[in-house]
Scaffold this motif. Structure first.
Motif, PDB file in Angstrom:
ATOM      1  N   ILE A  20       8.001 -38.622 -58.917  1.00 33.24           N
ATOM      2  CA  ILE A  20       7.818 -39.499 -57.822  1.00 33.24           C
ATOM      3  C   ILE A  20       8.058 -40.722 -58.061  1.00 33.24           C
ATOM      4  O   ILE A  20       8.353 -41.501 -56.494  1.00 33.24           O
ATOM      5  CB  ILE A  20       5.541 -39.131 -58.231  1.00 33.24           C
ATOM      6  CG1 ILE A  20       5.111 -38.826 -58.702  1.00 33.24           C
ATOM      7  CG2 ILE A  20       4.330 -40.394 -57.729  1.00 33.24           C
ATOM      8  CD1 ILE A  20       4.036 -38.273 -59.044  1.00 33.24           C
ATOM      9  N   MET A  21       8.586 -41.645 -59.372  1.00 33.07           N
ATOM     10  CA  MET A  21       8.204 -43.139 -59.140  1.00 33.07           C
ATOM     11  C   MET A  21       9.613 -43.526 -59.042  1.00 33.07           C
ATOM     12  O   MET A  21      10.440 -44.210 -57.980  1.00 33.07           O
ATOM     13  CB  MET A  21       8.892 -43.686 -60.432  1.00 33.07           C
ATOM     14  CG  MET A  21       8.638 -44.911 -60.504  1.00 33.07           C
ATOM     15  SD  MET A  21       7.273 -46.629 -59.715  1.00 33.07           S
ATOM     16  CE  MET A  21       8.154 -47.903 -59.749  1.00 33.07           C
ATOM     17  N   ALA A  22      10.723 -42.373 -58.782  1.00 31.87           N
ATOM     18  CA  ALA A  22      12.226 -42.471 -57.914  1.00 31.87           C
ATOM     19  C   ALA A  22      11.939 -42.111 -56.471  1.00 31.87           C
ATOM     20  O   ALA A  22      12.445 -42.834 -55.802  1.00 31.87           O
ATOM     21  CB  ALA A  22      12.923 -40.995 -58.699  1.00 31.87           C
ATOM     22  N   SER A  23      11.130 -41.357 -56.209  1.00 32.42           N
ATOM     23  CA  SER A  23      11.207 -40.818 -54.576  1.00 32.42           C
ATOM     24  C   SER A  23      10.606 -42.875 -54.338  1.00 32.42           C
ATOM     25  O   SER A  23      10.155 -43.063 -52.915  1.00 32.42           O
ATOM     26  CB  SER A  23      10.055 -40.256 -54.406  1.00 32.42           C
ATOM     27  OG  SER A  23      10.605 -39.172 -54.949  1.00 32.42           O
ATOM     28  N   TYR A  24       9.453 -43.549 -54.443  1.00 29.09           N
ATOM     29  CA  TYR A  24       8.841 -44.825 -54.178  1.00 29.09           C
ATOM     30  C   TYR A  24      10.018 -45.959 -54.840  1.00 29.09           C
ATOM     31  O   TYR A  24       9.269 -46.326 -53.571  1.00 29.09           O
ATOM     32  CB  TYR A  24       8.078 -45.117 -55.119  1.00 29.09           C
ATOM     33  CG  TYR A  24       7.043 -46.100 -54.731  1.00 29.09           C
ATOM     34  CD1 TYR A  24       6.982 -46.420 -53.839  1.00 29.09           C
ATOM     35  CD2 TYR A  24       6.634 -46.906 -55.787  1.00 29.09           C
ATOM     36  CE1 TYR A  24       6.204 -47.853 -53.328  1.00 29.09           C
ATOM     37  CE2 TYR A  24       6.370 -48.567 -55.734  1.00 29.09           C
ATOM     38  CZ  TYR A  24       5.924 -48.408 -54.115  1.00 29.09           C
ATOM     39  OH  TYR A  24       4.960 -49.627 -53.917  1.00 29.09           O
ATOM     40  N   VAL A  25      11.134 -45.901 -55.208  1.00 30.66           N
ATOM     41  CA  VAL A  25      12.181 -46.731 -55.409  1.00 30.66           C
ATOM     42  C   VAL A  25      12.660 -46.413 -54.468  1.00 30.66           C
ATOM     43  O   VAL A  25      13.374 -47.254 -53.875  1.00 30.66           O
ATOM     44  CB  VAL A  25      12.624 -46.453 -56.905  1.00 30.66           C
ATOM     45  CG1 VAL A  25      13.539 -47.599 -57.175  1.00 30.66           C
ATOM     46  CG2 VAL A  25      11.613 -47.266 -58.043  1.00 30.66           C
TER      47      VAL A  25
END
Length: 422
Positions: free
Chosen positions: A261-266
């Motif tokens: 999820i954090m990868a998508s946000y970044v």
């Protein structure tokens, strides 16, 4: 005959109530519970009304920025607006509207801060009195029209700081949500279905992130000379690999869902940053608009405004992410969310939307139907991306570092005890 029997039953019920105080106490508690429920629902509905007020302020700022020239001659009698009213539209008009919105929510913050119970008068003020608050809102938007331009410029400088604080608080809220989602879908080994669904979801997020990286290379690196875009995208890919590696490390073992999820946000932040670059023939597929914009530009602009309102709203109602004690038991008469924090976030959000409308630059003019475009906006988003990744990685590593320190302290104490023994 039937009516007399019913009356006799009612009389007996009333006599039983008089003899048994527990029945009267139970009825009183039920009545209070109903009152608390009604006040709670009213308080929850009030959030959306404040969101609508904030949305209207955004729309007013947009109209003043893009179409304020048409009404500026009517403001010639206001000294603060300068000759022809030029100091009350475009960038200065946005800042004046933002200041008015900031004043309104600051007043609400001061008058509702430290509210804890639904029975307090401040709860009634927060949830009701909308006619009076509408007049307060109009007055708050009118006052900045009489403020000299020097002080408006000073507010613009302060708004940069306030917008930065808003981004940090929003980032904390996002990371806390990601952590909660990860704990919900992967709580333990007993919930095999949740674990499988969490693994599937994390795979989707990573596939989306990798596809996003590939699309950014194809869209925003048309030539090898686009070194800045190459650096932004490549560094984002490196951050993705680092987050995945640390999440899967044996000492961390946090799984792939939160890092996915954090990868998508970044990746989203990187895409948004590159999209904010000024349109050039060299490295951007965007075309310079002549000031009117096509339907995609208009749609993107309206979606951006909705995103501002949603980001402010979601952060404002998420006061639990910023509480030091999260094990506090909620009472029946407690307020459903922190009113003071809610209004503080909206006051900072007023500064944030001002920076987006003027592209974080107090001296430049912006094109119609544009929002958050320019090198200043690009670097703000890139720094926000790097800061988000840093905070997330520290959140992963900190428990391990803390455990190592505790182990070292225990060993040192044990060695000191061994030396002290004869």
């Amino acid at each position: 005959m039937g009516e007399s029997a019913e009356e006799a039953v009612m009389v007996k019920v009333e006599e039983a109530k008089q003899r048994n105080p527990e029945i009267r106490q139970w009825e009183g508690s039920e009545q209070k519970s109903g009152e608390y429920l009604a006040r709670r629902k009213k308080s929850l509905r009030a959030r959306y009304l404040y969101g609508i007020v904030f949305l209207l302020a955004n729309l007013i700022a947009w109209c003043i920025r893009d179409y304020g020239q048409k009404v500026s001659p009517q403001l010639h009698y206001l000294k603060a607006c300068g000759d022809g009213g030029h100091e009350c539209f475009c960038t200065m008009g946005v800042l004046r509207t933002s200041l008015g919105c900031f004043i309104f929510f600051s007043v609400m913050f001061l008058t509702t801060s430290n509210t804890s119970k639904l029975t307090e008068a401040r709860n009634i003020w927060h949830s009701g009195w909308w006619s009076l608050k509408f007049l307060l809102w109009i007055a708050s938007l009118t006052i900045p029209l009489f403020v000299p331009p020097v002080f408006i410029q000073l507010y613009g400088e302060l708004a940069r700081v306030g917008a930065g604080i808003f981004l940090v608080l929003q980032l904390v809220s996002v990371i806390e949500f990601i952590t909660w989602w990860n704990n919900y879908w992967m709580p333990d080994e007993k919930r095999k279905q949740s674990c499988s669904l969490g693994l599937f979801t994390s795979t989707l997020f990573y596939i989306a992130s990798i596809c996003g990286i590939g699309m950014m290379y194809s869209l925003y690196v048309p030539k090898s000379s686009c070194t800045l875009n190459i650096f932004f995208i490549t560094w984002t890919a490196v951050l993705l690999l680092v987050m995945m590696a640390i999440s899967l490390h044996s000492k961390v073992n946090r799984g792939l869902l939160s890092s996915g999820i954090m990868a998508s946000y970044v990746v989203y932040l990187c895409w948004s940053a590159i999209r904010s670059e000024p349109a050039t023939e060299k490295c951007s597929p965007q075309r310079q608009e002549n000031g009117h914009g096509n339907w995609t530009t208009v749609l993107g602009f309206l979606l951006a405004i909705c995103a501002i309102v949603m980001a402010t709203f979601s952060t404002g109602v998420d006061s639990q992410s910023f509480q030091f004690r999260k094990d506090k038991v909620k009472q029946e008469d407690d307020i459903p969310y922190n009113y003071g924090f809610f209004h503080m976030i909206f006051s900072l959000g007023a500064m944030y939307f001002a920076m987006l409308f003027i592209n974080w630059n107090l001296d430049s003019s912006t094109r119609k139907w544009s929002i958050d475009v320019g090198w200043a906006s690009t670097w703000v988003k890139i720094i926000n991306e790097w800061f988000a990744a840093t905070v997330y990685l520290w959140k992963l590593i900190y428990p391990v570092v803390k455990q190592i320190k505790i182990t070292d302290n225990e060993e040192s104490v044990h060695q000191a005890d061994s030396v002290a023994l004869p």
